[in-house]
Design a protein around this motif. Sequence first.
Motif, PDB file in Angstrom:
ATOM      1  N   HIS A 165       0.807  -1.221   0.000  1.00 40.73           N
ATOM      2  CA  HIS A 165       0.000   0.000   0.000  1.00 40.73           C
ATOM      3  C   HIS A 165       0.840   1.270   0.000  1.00 40.73           C
ATOM      4  N   HIS A 196       0.445   0.133  -6.207  1.00 38.27           N
ATOM      5  CA  HIS A 196      -0.541   1.126  -6.631  1.00 38.27           C
ATOM      6  C   HIS A 196      -0.285   1.645  -8.037  1.00 38.27           C
ATOM      7  N   ARG A 273      -3.512  11.339   8.308  1.00 37.80           N
ATOM      8  CA  ARG A 273      -2.916  10.848   9.535  1.00 37.80           C
ATOM      9  C   ARG A 273      -1.747  11.764   9.821  1.00 37.80           C
ATOM     10  N   LEU A 350     -12.233  11.786  13.100  1.00 37.36           N
ATOM     11  CA  LEU A 350     -13.631  12.231  13.054  1.00 37.36           C
ATOM     12  C   LEU A 350     -14.542  11.056  12.741  1.00 37.36           C
ATOM     13  N   ASP A 372       3.331   9.597  -1.107  1.00 37.23           N
ATOM     14  CA  ASP A 372       2.164   8.833  -0.649  1.00 37.23           C
ATOM     15  C   ASP A 372       1.901   7.724  -1.649  1.00 37.23           C
ATOM     16  N   MET A 374      -0.800   6.066  -2.433  1.00 37.63           N
ATOM     17  CA  MET A 374      -1.940   6.405  -3.261  1.00 37.63           C
ATOM     18  C   MET A 374      -2.554   7.716  -2.788  1.00 37.63           C
ATOM     19  N   ASN A 375      -3.199   7.728  -1.675  1.00 38.12           N
ATOM     20  CA  ASN A 375      -3.966   8.785  -1.022  1.00 38.12           C
ATOM     21  C   ASN A 375      -5.435   8.684  -1.398  1.00 38.12           C
ATOM     22  N   LEU A 376      -6.170   8.100  -0.469  1.00 40.18           N
ATOM     23  CA  LEU A 376      -7.599   7.875  -0.698  1.00 40.18           C
ATOM     24  C   LEU A 376      -8.427   9.096  -0.360  1.00 40.18           C
ATOM     25  N   GLU A 380     -11.816  10.445  -2.107  1.00 38.09           N
ATOM     26  CA  GLU A 380     -13.078  10.569  -1.364  1.00 38.09           C
ATOM     27  C   GLU A 380     -13.647  11.981  -1.495  1.00 38.09           C
TER      28      GLU A 380
HETATM   29  C1  GDG Z   1      -1.991   3.928   3.283  1.00 36.22           C
HETATM   30  C2  GDG Z   1      -1.000   4.609   2.322  1.00 36.22           C
HETATM   31  C3  GDG Z   1      -2.707   4.447   0.526  1.00 36.22           C
HETATM   32  C4  GDG Z   1      -8.716   9.607   7.592  1.00 36.22           C
HETATM   33  N1  GDG Z   1      -9.068  10.426   8.610  1.00 36.22           N
HETATM   34  C5  GDG Z   1     -10.218   9.974   9.091  1.00 36.22           C
HETATM   35  C6  GDG Z   1     -10.596   8.867   8.340  1.00 36.22           C
HETATM   36  N2  GDG Z   1      -9.661   8.674   7.439  1.00 36.22           N
HETATM   37  C7  GDG Z   1      -9.680   7.622   6.415  1.00 36.22           C
HETATM   38  C8  GDG Z   1      -9.891   8.273   5.068  1.00 36.22           C
HETATM   39  C9  GDG Z   1      -9.160   7.345   4.138  1.00 36.22           C
HETATM   40  C10 GDG Z   1      -8.101   6.738   5.025  1.00 36.22           C
HETATM   41  O1  GDG Z   1      -8.442   6.966   6.369  1.00 36.22           O
HETATM   42  C11 GDG Z   1      -6.736   7.366   4.797  1.00 36.22           C
HETATM   43  O2  GDG Z   1      -6.216   6.798   3.655  1.00 36.22           O
HETATM   44  P1  GDG Z   1      -5.008   7.421   2.848  1.00 36.22           P
HETATM   45  O3  GDG Z   1      -4.889   6.710   1.566  1.00 36.22           O
HETATM   46  O4  GDG Z   1      -5.286   8.860   2.611  1.00 36.22           O
HETATM   47  O5  GDG Z   1      -3.712   7.294   3.778  1.00 36.22           O
HETATM   48  P2  GDG Z   1      -2.970   6.140   4.712  1.00 36.22           P
HETATM   49  O6  GDG Z   1      -3.702   5.872   5.958  1.00 36.22           O
HETATM   50  O7  GDG Z   1      -1.594   6.655   4.905  1.00 36.22           O
HETATM   51  O8  GDG Z   1      -2.968   4.801   3.858  1.00 36.22           O
HETATM   52  C12 GDG Z   1      -1.771   5.381   1.268  1.00 36.22           C
HETATM   53  C13 GDG Z   1      -3.567   3.662   1.486  1.00 36.22           C
HETATM   54  O9  GDG Z   1      -2.782   2.992   2.477  1.00 36.22           O
HETATM   55  C14 GDG Z   1      -4.400   2.612   0.760  1.00 36.22           C
HETATM   56  O10 GDG Z   1      -3.619   1.725   0.071  1.00 36.22           O
HETATM   57  O11 GDG Z   1      -3.563   5.230  -0.278  1.00 36.22           O
HETATM   58  O12 GDG Z   1      -0.860   5.955   0.351  1.00 36.22           O
HETATM   59  O13 GDG Z   1      -0.127   5.486   3.029  1.00 36.22           O
HETATM   60  O14 GDG Z   1     -10.012   6.355   3.677  1.00 36.22           O
HETATM   61  O15 GDG Z   1     -11.251   8.369   4.841  1.00 36.22           O
HETATM   62  N3  GDG Z   1     -11.732   8.198   8.559  1.00 36.22           N
HETATM   63  C15 GDG Z   1     -12.512   8.641   9.568  1.00 36.22           C
HETATM   64  N4  GDG Z   1     -12.184   9.690  10.337  1.00 36.22           N
HETATM   65  C16 GDG Z   1     -11.055  10.386  10.135  1.00 36.22           C
HETATM   66  O16 GDG Z   1     -10.773  11.352  10.858  1.00 36.22           O
HETATM   67  N5  GDG Z   1     -13.650   8.010   9.786  1.00 36.22           N
END
Ligand code: GDG
Length: 738
Positions: A165, A196, A273, A350, A372, A374-376, A380
């Motif tokens: 990831h 990714h 995060r 949140l 990063d 990906m960055n979901l 979203e």
């Molecule tokens: C790793 C890789 C890759 C965030 N804050 C809250 C919350 N979130 C949820 C978001 C999103 C997820 O967490 C964060 O995903 P990201 O992709 O942005 O980042 P990482 O956690 O670093 O994920 C990344 C990912 O894995 C998938 O392969 O994209 O590059 O580092 O879904 O919605 N959810 C809630 N409250 C929050 O405050 N409920």
Amino acid sequence: MGRLLIVSNRLPITVSKRSGILYYEHSVGGLATGMACLKHDNQVWIGWSGLASEKIHAKDDRNIRTQLEKQGCAPVGLSSADIRDYYYGFCNKTIWPLFHYFPYYCIYESKLWQRYERVNARFCEAVLDIAEPEDRIWIHDYQLMLLPQMLREHLPEVAIGFFLHIPFPSFELLRLLPWRTEILRGLLGADLIGFHEYDYVRHFLSSVHRICGVEHALGTLTVDNRLVRVDAFPMGIDFEKYAHARQNSTVQSRIDSLTRKMGSRKIIVSIDRLDYTKGILHRLEAFDWFLTCYPNYRQKVCLVLVAVPSRTRVESYADLRRQIEHLVGRINGTYGTIDWMPISYMYRSLPFEELVALYTVADVALITPLRDGMNLVAKEYIAAKVDSDSRGVLILSEMAGAACELSEALVVNPHDKERIVEAIVQALEMDPREQSHRNRQMQQRLSRYTVQRWAHDFMESFEQIKAQQKKLASRKINRSIRKQLVESYRQARRRLLLLDYDGTLQEFVSHPERAKPDAELLAILTRLCKDRKNEVVIISGRDKDTLTEWLGDLDLSLVAEHGNWIRKQGAQWRCVESMVVDWKTIVRPIMELYMDRTPGSFIEEKDFSLVWHCRRSEPDLARLRTYELRDAVVHLTENMNLGVFEGSKILEVKSITSNKGTAAEQWIRQEHWDLILAAGDDYTDEDIFAVLPETAFSIKIGQGGSRARYNADTVTVMRSILRILTGTVSETDVSDHG
Ligand code: GDG
């Protein structure tokens, strides 16, 4: 069809104990969010529950297991020391910074590495407790990179997929890791390895080539005679969940209340995060600079900064938190007024409803990670705009994997403060129609390539590679095929054996002159020749002098230089056709130039060919130089009767009038054979396979497509087959794998 076993460091449910009460909550983070919406009928998720094993009382243990089992989860027990040295240690102080291009944050400690190995072994045991041979095992992320190979050793045939990831770094970074070979070997235990984006695939393949010496063909590697596929699967989101979240009344009421509170102020949202890879400090500095350069926007804009607590026990994270809070304080202190604070800062996670409400009302999303996978969040945000006329502008870092798919966003370099400021202004002033237009294009893409589709594509590739492996396995020499061969051999009164030398009877070595036949091989050939029913022909690309020196005393026939020279049993060497070789005076100087430019390479001169060898050169350079040399030679010799052939780490230029096939035909046509056995390993041997009658027994050594009827894994397997035929070993003593 078996079950799907998902294995990741954390379970999608986190267990915690507060004031003696057990709590079960959904885990946050990209992996958990993405995988949570996948529903496989028959799935088990294996991972750590979030509670250290020594903190779980015996009575709670059963309770927790039962609760988790009900939700399809199987916990793996980790102690506080495991969590400290494996998770906070090796995973987050070595791999995470290195793979995100922060080498100066990395520590390299054997103690942490050993714990990483031990915990991977613990996961292996947990999977083995549950797994059945027909299950599909899908392992996730950088915490478990050794697990694929560990499982492979216990379950050689089981289907193992791996998805990373986070980014896979370039070779230059990976080489810093003292345990890089172990990590790559660990990953190569999988049948399918997903990343990714294609850049990460490239980096991985190049590291495997340079570190493990394994080359790929269109993303497929052959590792220990097993095919391994490597590909890009950009992870999507559960589009519908975000696109129509507004229909949920709690979300709608959160939107209403946020809109009321913010009034006419523009909202810029930033959610990640709390992690140094996310570029939060750089973003704040850019926002500070924006307020300095554009005073007219003061009072009119608010940055909502959500930093979700993460890895709080790693010092650099605690440090970063302090720096962020200091900077937020300074910006708010500098520009804030009684009725306006430029930054609304939250250090917490949140609830989902609040998160989507924030996405919905935000005019701009400022997502500028330094690196990063990906960055979901970016995806979203765009999806959440479906129900609001698709208005809103995404400013996205080019260092996020998501930037490949979200090219209609304002894509910025996260280190370029001026450009980020420019993008903020551009976003705030963008015509609403243009906003909708850009977002709709991205929404279309995101609604097609969802997280469900991502998982489906991964599983489909998984099935494909297993099917391909099966097909190859069906051609692989096994006991029953060997039996047939032995039977035909016994019954035959006249047998022709056409055998290639290097890579078939003898292993490749770095210096071709060291591939001299050893005692075992000489014994095999002697026995074969002794049998008057056999006609043994060694058909090689080597020069005639070497063959004479090595095999000249045996009672067999020799073919040298891919068919240019023939020495029939008991006769003298005969040149097949007299060939003009003055082309050598043109080609040799070019080859010499390349030899000088490629350390470790050398030229071998044969009567009718010139061979450039690069087995001892640095692999990437060797590959590049091979292409260049090939181009140069082809260009120069266009109208000559020459062939330019690429073999295993060689480029051979030779006169083309004969090949191994034309040579083989001389024996094939000679008389009626009851059995023909031919064996070879590379493209030049395909010429032999092409001229064989259908009844012939042909074997290609190694994997890959061939005209031969069967594949044998290695030289050792080939030698065992010959030893069975000569009666020196019995069929039952031989393994199929060598
Ligand atoms: C790793 C890789 C890759 C965030 N804050 C809250 C919350 N979130 C949820 C978001 C999103 C997820 O967490 C964060 O995903 P990201 O992709 O942005 O980042 P990482 O956690 O670093 O994920 C990344 C990912 O894995 C998938 O392969 O994209 O590059 O580092 O879904 O919605 N959810 C809630 N409250 C929050 O405050 N409920």
